[in-house]
Design a protein around this motif. Structure first.
Motif: not given
Length: 356
Positions: A118-119, A122, A129-131, A134
């Motif tokens: 995720l990093e 993002f 901005t959210t899982h 994504a």
């Protein structure tokens, strides 16, 4: 079957390697310039961050545009003029694809985007901005990383071809090399290509083990082509966020280009008719045996089921001539050949061979 168990263990280790590596290419490059600039562009409606020196023509490429790009950087035009055609093999291409795909997040339909990635996502997609968001955009994110990966893969393949040309290792199609149309099709999407090539290599090895050889036209070759198609579809669906149509279409297009010459012209002979028929039969079987639900609701034949089914069909398949094969598909005419090369599915599921 011990062979199948060993194969399953290999694939498990192979997958673990992929999950363990996700460092981007420009973070691995030796002597990189720490002050390298970044650029923000639009990719399919999303803001994305890319290295400032990344060739933007690699985004949104059609196959025709990629073919021109590849020829411009590989010196292929000069090779055509001199009559030298350097072909690489599946065995040579697979480690290149594995190495470079492993630098990017592993994204699948079943798992979505992993927490550990995720990093990176993002950072590269500043408006995501959210899982949850994504995962909703996983296909778009996957396509973006494929474009980045494409540059790295192409550079290494071009270098390999250069070394082979300098060393005089000029292969013909009978030597197991990929034709230029097939290779370019694979390089346009390195993620799908990895699973397609893995399936090809597995099918080649299995055919040798189960049949002794896979000489053009024999039962071992019928097994190889059918297993290759079925495994490719399964591997792509399990190893990427591909849809049913994407997995089958990519496999069909690659295997059909395998039956073209280096200039992209269809080869019309008994061996191509056999291979194209067996390819279609395997895709038809996979389509009928698979429930194309999403993620965990998707059901499809296991690796063992694919191998056992195609092994049984190849063992019992009858020998026919080219006229018979073409008649099953409409007769010896241009429409039939175009259907064999371009149709995803077939009215048949049986296999055939053309020589003892």
């Amino acid at each position: 079957m011990h062979l199948i168990l060993r194969k399953g263990a290999f694939l498990a280790v192979f997958g673990a390697i992929l999950l363990a590596c996700d460092t981007p290419y420009w973070e691995l490059t030796p002597n990189e310039d720490a002050s390298e600039t970044l650029d923000t562009i639009q990719f399919k409606g999303e803001r994305v961050v890319i290295p400032g020196n990344f060739p933007k023509e690699l985004f949104h490429q059609t196959q025709e545009e990629f073919d021109v790009y590849y020829e411009s950087i590989s010196g292929k035009g000069n090779a055509r003029t001199s009559g030298e055609v350097v072909l690489i093999t599946y065995e040579e291409l697979l480690p290149i694809l594995v190495k470079h795909n492993a630098k990017y997040p592993l994204i699948t339909s079943e798992e979505g985007i992993l927490e550990k990635d995720l990093e990176r996502v993002f950072r590269d997609f500043p408006d995501i901005t959210t899982h949850e968001e994504a995962n909703e955009k996983r296909a778009l994110i996957y396509d973006f990383y494929q474009a980045l990966c494409k540059r790295d893969v192409v550079a290494e393949v071009v270098a390999l071809e250069g070394v082979k040309r300098e060393n005089g290792r000029i292969l013909g199609p009978e030597s197991g090399g990929l034709t230029t149309p097939e290779k370019n099709h694979l390089l346009l999407n390195p993620g799908y290509a990895q699973w397609y090539v893995q399936a090809a290599q597995d099918a080649i090895n299995l055919a040798t083990t189960l049949f002794g050889n896979a000489v053009v036209g024999n039962k071992g070759n019928a097994f190889k082509h059918s297993t290759w198609n079925a495994l490719s579809i399964r591997f792509i669906l399990k190893g990427s966020p591909a849809s049913e149509n994407q997995a089958i279409d990519f496999t069909q297009d690659g295997c059909s280009k395998h039956e073209q010459n280096d200039n992209g012209l269809q080869i019309h002979d008994k061996d191509s008719a056999m291979d194209l028929h067996n390819n279609m039969s395997a895709r038809e079987w996979m389509e009928n045996e698979t429930s194309w639900g999403f993620g965990p609701f998707r059901k499809m034949p296991s690796v063992d089921e694919i191998i056992n089914n195609m092994h049984s069909k190849a063992n019992s398949c009858a020998m026919h001539n080219m006229v018979d094969i073409l008649n099953w598909h409409g007769g010896d005419n241009s429409v039939t050949w175009n259907n064999l090369f371009n149709n995803l599915y077939s009215p048949n599921q049986h296999l055939v061979h053309v020589m003892p």
